[in-house]
Design an enzyme around this catalytic site. Structure first.
Site, PDB file in Angstrom:
ATOM      1  N   LYS A  37       0.781  -1.445   0.123  1.00 15.70           N
ATOM      2  CA  LYS A  37       0.343  -0.105  -0.045  1.00 15.70           C
ATOM      3  C   LYS A  37       0.824   1.169   0.131  1.00 15.70           C
ATOM      4  O   LYS A  37       0.393   2.300  -0.120  1.00 15.70           O
ATOM      5  CB  LYS A  37      -1.037  -0.084   1.208  1.00 15.70           C
ATOM      6  CG  LYS A  37      -2.207  -1.196   0.396  1.00 15.70           C
ATOM      7  CD  LYS A  37      -2.905  -1.166   1.971  1.00 15.70           C
ATOM      8  CE  LYS A  37      -4.025  -2.035   1.812  1.00 15.70           C
ATOM      9  NZ  LYS A  37      -4.659  -2.942   2.820  1.00 15.70           N
TER      10      LYS A  37
HETATM   11  N1  GLU Z   1      -8.338  -7.587   5.150  1.00 17.41           N
HETATM   12  C1  GLU Z   1      -6.955  -8.480   4.648  1.00 17.41           C
HETATM   13  C2  GLU Z   1      -6.447  -7.308   3.824  1.00 17.41           C
HETATM   14  O1  GLU Z   1      -6.642  -5.808   3.188  1.00 17.41           O
HETATM   15  C3  GLU Z   1      -8.159  -9.627   3.059  1.00 17.41           C
HETATM   16  C4  GLU Z   1      -8.725  -9.850   4.402  1.00 17.41           C
HETATM   17  C5  GLU Z   1      -8.720 -11.250   3.303  1.00 17.41           C
HETATM   18  O2  GLU Z   1      -9.672 -11.019   1.805  1.00 17.41           O
HETATM   19  O3  GLU Z   1      -9.681 -12.661   3.364  1.00 17.41           O
HETATM   20  O4  GLU Z   1      -5.443  -8.169   3.144  1.00 17.41           O
END
Ligand code: GLU
Length: 298
Positions: free
Chosen positions: A272
């Protein structure tokens, strides 16, 4: 008499980003993979904001993320589930695992854990193993702590994480743990053997949060009736933990599709913080949503 039709339950998919940075092209790819499979299956497409780590997910990043996804034109069904508003659901799942005797507190700090792993490596003359994310496996002694000491430290309000007793959890399974991986059309590709022991005694509730990624994702996927989990290969190994928690809690097993990751110019997974790969920069440079979709192969 009219023929009996077996009505397939409607597929439910979710894109579940954490707004701890601006969206990057890897997220766009994942969102589009979800959109495509939902369309193929005639399923519902949900957006879940994975913001349990509130300190790292400020409101302006959540708003930016939703706006970027809207710009891309992905038709997520409202309302969006904000994970931080459902901590009581996570706690209720955790309480069930606690009642099964599968959870114990661990009081070590992050630096304690690092030092413990180094000490173990010195003792054994071999590197202490890491989990699939590259963090040292839990080398602490929480599981073996005498109950009186645990009680005293809890009563004194000492901060602690809650961990899954992996060996005890695995001993409860009566069949090999697997999941089914599907292709871009939702057709079964292969049955994958799951090896959650690679994660050791995983944290179910972080000291600072009272929940964790693994607990939250399994709880929310079940409560939202998610049938197909589409996400990047970076979460492939985590699926073993998710399948274990689902089995222990008697929750349905979704089908899984782990898609390839987009790599940055240096050949590493995009993060990110790679602002150059951000949507925003492309949008500001005048790239249209249609062009971006094409560029990502959709
Ligand atoms: N929140 C997780 C992420 O940003 C992804 C969760 C999922 O798809 O299980 O990497």
């Amino acid at each position: 008499m009219a023929p009996a039709h077996h009505l397939e339950p409607q597929a439910v998919l979710r894109f579940a980003p954490s707004p701890n940075g601006y969206l990057h092209l890897g997220h766009a790819l994942s969102a589009l993979e979800n959109e495509r499979l939902a369309a193929v299956l005639g399923g519902r497409l949900l957006l879940r904001i994975e913001d349990i780590d509130r300190a790292r997910c400020p409101p302006h990043l959540e708003a930016a993320m939703i706006e970027d996804l809207a710009w891309l034109g992905i038709p997520f069904e409202p309302p969006h589930r904000r994970q931080s508003e459902h901590l009581a659901d996570h706690r209720a799942m955790l309480a069930r695992l606690q009642a099964m005797g599968l959870v114990y507190p661990s009081f070590e700090s992050r630096s304690d854990l690092k030092a413990l792993a180094e000490a173990r490596a010195r003792e054994t003359g071999r590197p202490w193993p890491n989990d699939p994310d590259g963090a040292p496996l839990y080398a602490g002694s929480g599981r073996a702590m005498p109950p009186e000491e645990v009680a005293a430290r809890l009563a004194a309000g000492e901060p602690h994480a809650l961990r899954l007793d992996m060996a005890a959890a695995l001993a409860r399974l009566d069949a090999p743990l697997t999941w089914t991986e599907v292709d871009a059309a939702g057709q079964p590709l292969r049955v994958v053997p799951a090896h959650p022991a690679r994660w050791g005694d995983v944290v179910l509730a972080r000291k600072d949060l009272g929940t964790s990624y693994h607990l939250a994702v399994v709880t929310d996927d079940a409560l939202q009736g998610v049938t197909h989990v589409v996400r990047g290969m970076d979460l492939f190994e985590a699926t073993a933990v998710h399948r274990l928690l689902q089995e222990l809690l008697g929750l349905p097993a979704p089908l899984y599709r782990h898609h390839d990751l987009l790599l940055g110019p240096d050949g590493r997974k995009l993060s990110k913080s790679d602002q150059a790969e951000g949507f925003r920069a492309l949008r500001e440079a005048g790239v249209t949503a249609a062009e971006l979709r094409r560029q990502l192969g959709f």
